[in-house]
Design an enzyme around this catalytic site. Structure first.
Site, PDB file in Angstrom:
ATOM      1  CD  GLU A  77      -2.588   1.298   2.615  1.00  0.00           C
ATOM      2  OE1 GLU A  77      -3.511   2.112   2.686  1.00  0.00           O
ATOM      3  OE2 GLU A  77      -2.268   0.526   3.541  1.00  0.00           O
ATOM      4  CG  ASP A  78       1.360   2.942   3.226  1.00  0.00           C
ATOM      5  OD1 ASP A  78       0.438   3.389   2.529  1.00  0.00           O
ATOM      6  OD2 ASP A  78       1.227   2.613   4.421  1.00  0.00           O
TER       7      ASP A  78
END
Length: 717
Positions: A77-78
């Site tokens: 996700e990051d």
């Protein structure tokens, strides 16, 4: 604190010597590289968070793949990491788990109802694929809540509410009680810091005044078990602040009135020893009726097994005791997660651990056929929020009520008009009494009639504040005429006791003096026990209501006190002049008088230095000492007026009337009157017993006041 790959590997190796150290180190290095340059709100490197989550899972002794997933749970996700890259480096299973956690993180579980229902469906779909996804997510939320102070206040409140509403109940539903309690307490710290601080201060004060109760009771239990030949470990703890707060709210009690704020666990070596230990505990301490559950013979669906019993412990305190084997305890600590736990390098073969595949299938079976988002959402809540009852109207509208609610509460939750006109109810199509406890998922139909009005017995049936308030308001309006008539009888009795008549002018003067609108309002308040006849009499003839100068001054009514030492009568026994009494000293509070036969005196048996040998002063005392009579009388016209007349003729003053039970032929009423002494009360009781309309009569001592007395002792000792 786990900060390096070596620290984490050492932690894992402690319960799993066969761990794949190399893969964990590779995941640690990969995660650190991907998160390089990222920081948390606190200013710490971001990767400290995944490491902390991995450590939480390691403390639960979970498998390598769960721990590696924790290290990588934010990479897709990051960071520049991709699903395919994670799959290539760590395998398909880890990649699926990381992807599942990523999707859960993106769900807005606190959004609008429709969106929330859709996201809950996705959450359960992810859980059904692999329950370890939610285990990682729960540990992720736990660490975020532990470090929530670095967030903005509004963000803290949002996360705390989401934790309290969704993640904490979910952890509890999975059997991870320790995590539920910590999540609730961390959220409570944010949502109501003043309440939490107040409870913590009371704990500290209680420990200073009473000493280490936990250590004393733990030692007692160990000694009793050893003497009986039962090998077991005993652990004690104070319950979490939020757990105490919830009990205070549910039971509408203050901290001092709560009894079971301590919990004890007995861990035995066999199931047979569990029941032997229970016998030992019940022989040594008194069992509290209605507070026993055997989850060994009837396990919960998440595998939880234990015996729960509440007993009266040292100094009359109630304590909860949980008795289980070590294997049962492992499941009780980790719930469904016990399926993946390792010990000595192999998957733990715990006979009580529930197969997560079967558990999820059982949990979601009822959801599969729900196409409507709202119905699905309510079905989920029925499973997750065990402290609430979700029931339905015939049209399918959901009504949320506290556990223990009845059809009366249901009717008032719909509308006050429906509640007041309720004459019956059907639950799942079957006619049931109004005192029936509604269960989760039941459909309730309220039967109404135009001529129906609320009944006084409904106050004992209803559990919600809304219902009770509406019932009291309706009863007051309905009984206004009855209260006025009763007030007239009470006023006549009080005035005749001093040789006067309650004329319209006298009552109007009393109403004006007491700042009431008119005489009817005065009589209504007198009849409903909102005002005493002494107040009314004093408003018109203050000189007659004062104590006769020849009588014993109330301030010197007791012989044996030190000069300037004040006294109060104990509310548990309310001793009257003429009874044998003893005094108990309280720091800064003077002396409390108890009747010599008062049960509460046993609390002070080991404190003889606080006892005073006292007696009532000889002579005539004023009629100012209250005591309560419990009468069961015929429900006939004029009976209550006759009773009031007899009390007035005996020279006693009625201070309060409380109807506690009404039946078509008889009713029970508590009459609180003010007496000169014990002889006057006994004389009145003989007179009342001679009345044919009096079926039963006794002196009443309020158990609620006894509880207050106990609480006062505990706060003062």
């Amino acid at each position: 604190m786990t900060t390096t790959a070596d620290d984490l590997v050492t932690l894992v190796r402690g319960f799993n010597p066969k761990t794949n150290e190399e893969l964990i180190r590779d995941a640690f290095s990969y995660g650190a590289r991907m998160h390089e340059g990222q920081f948390r709100h606190s200013g710490e490197p971001y990767f400290t968070h995944p490491v902390a989550v991995a450590a939480i899972l390691a403390e639960q002794q979970l498998d390598d793949k769960s721990i590696i997933t924790a290290l990588l749970h934010d990479t897709i996700e990051d960071t520049p990491a991709s699903y395919s890259e994670v799959q290539e480096l760590f395998g398909h299973e880890v990649a699926e788990l990381v992807d599942g956690v990523t999707k859960l993180t993106n769900l807005q579980l606190n959004s609008t109802e429709t969106k929330q229902a859709e996201n809950f469906r996705k959450l359960f779909m992810a859980m059904s694929k692999d329950l370890r996804v939610i285990l990682v997510k729960l540990s992720d939320r736990l660490h975020n809540m532990r470090t929530i102070k670095a967030m903005r206040p509004e963000k803290q409140a949002q996360k705390a509410r989401e934790t309290m509403d969704i993640f904490a109940p979910l952890a509890g539903r999975m059997g991870m009680q320790w995590m539920r309690e910590e999540l609730e307490d961390l959220a409570f710290r944010v949502l109501n810091p003043d309440a939490r601080s107040s409870i913590m201060r009371r704990f500290i004060t209680l420990q200073k005044e009473a000493g280490d109760v936990i250590a004393r009771i733990t030692t007692d239990m160990r000694s009793e078990l050893e003497a009986a030949g039962v090998q077991a470990d005993v652990f004690g703890r104070a319950k979490k602040p939020y757990s105490i707060w919830r009990k205070m709210e549910e039971k509408e009690q203050s901290f001092s009135r709560l009894s079971d704020i301590y919990g004890f666990r007995i861990i035995t070596q066999s199931e047979e020893d569990c029941y032997r230990a229970l016998g030992v505990i019940h022989r040594r301490w008194r069992a509290v009726p209605g507070r026993f559950k055997d989850y060994i013979s009837q396990p919960k669906t998440n595998g939880y097994r234990s015996i729960h019993a509440t007993v009266s412990g040292r100094d009359g305190k109630r304590v909860e005791v949980q008795i289980r084997t070590q294997q049962m305890h492992d499941v009780a600590e980790t719930g469904v997660a016990a399926h993946w736990s390792y010990r000595d390098g192999v998957r733990t073969q715990n006979p009580f651990a529930v197969d997560p595949t079967k558990w999820i299938a059982q949990l979601t079976e009822q959801f599969d056929g729900e196409d409507d988002h709202g119905a699905f959402l309510e079905a989920v809540k029925l499973e997750m929020y065990a402290d609430k009852v979700f029931c339905f109207t015939p049209k399918g509208e959901v009504i949320k009520l506290p556990r223990g609610a009845t059809p009366i509460d249901f009717a008032y939750a719909i509308h006050t008009r429906i509640g007041s006109a309720c004459v019956g109810a059907k639950v799942d199509g079957i006619r049931v009494p109004l005192w029936t406890r509604i269960k989760n998922g039941q459909s309730v139909e309220v039967i109404t009639a135009e001529a129906q009005t609320p009944q006084v017995t409904w106050l004992d049936i209803a559990t919600t504040g809304k219902a009770k308030t509406a019932i009291r308001r309706a009863l007051r309006e309905e009984d206004r005429g009855r209260f006025i008539k009763l007030g007239q009888e009470l006023a006549r009795s009080a005035f005749e006791m001093v040789g006067k008549k309650p004329t319209d002018k006298a009552l109007a003067t009393a109403a004006r003096t007491l700042r009431l609108n008119d005489v009817d309002e005065l009589l209504e308040q007198l009849g409903s026990a909102e005002r005493t006849s002494r107040e009314v009499l004093n408003a018109v003839y203050p000189e007659l209501a004062e104590i006769d100068g020849d009588e014993v001054d109330r301030k010197r009514a007791v012989v044996g006190l030190q000069p300037g030492q004040s006294f109060d009568r104990a509310t548990c026994c309310e001793p009257l002049p003429g009874e044998r009494i003893v005094g108990i000293t309280f720091r800064g509070k003077g002396v409390t008088l108890h009747a010599i036969d008062c049960d509460r005196l046993s609390v002070y048996e080991e404190q003889p230095e606080r006892w005073l040998d006292l007696r009532w002063h000889d002579g005539s005392h004023p009629a100012v000492y209250g005591a309560t009579l419990d009468l069961t009388v015929a429900n006939d016209r004029g009976v209550l007026g006759r009773i009031c007349t007899l009390i007035g003729e005996a020279g006693a003053n009625i201070a309060d009337l409380n109807f506690v039970d009404r039946k078509p032929d008889f009713f029970r009423v508590l009459v609180r009157a003010e007496f000169r002494d014990l002889a006057q009360m006994h004389s009145l009781m003989l007179t009342l017993e001679a009345e044919s309309n009096v079926a039963a009569l006794s002196r009443y001592r309020d158990s609620g006041r006894q509880a207050d007395a106990i609480a006062a002792v505990e706060q003062t000792l």
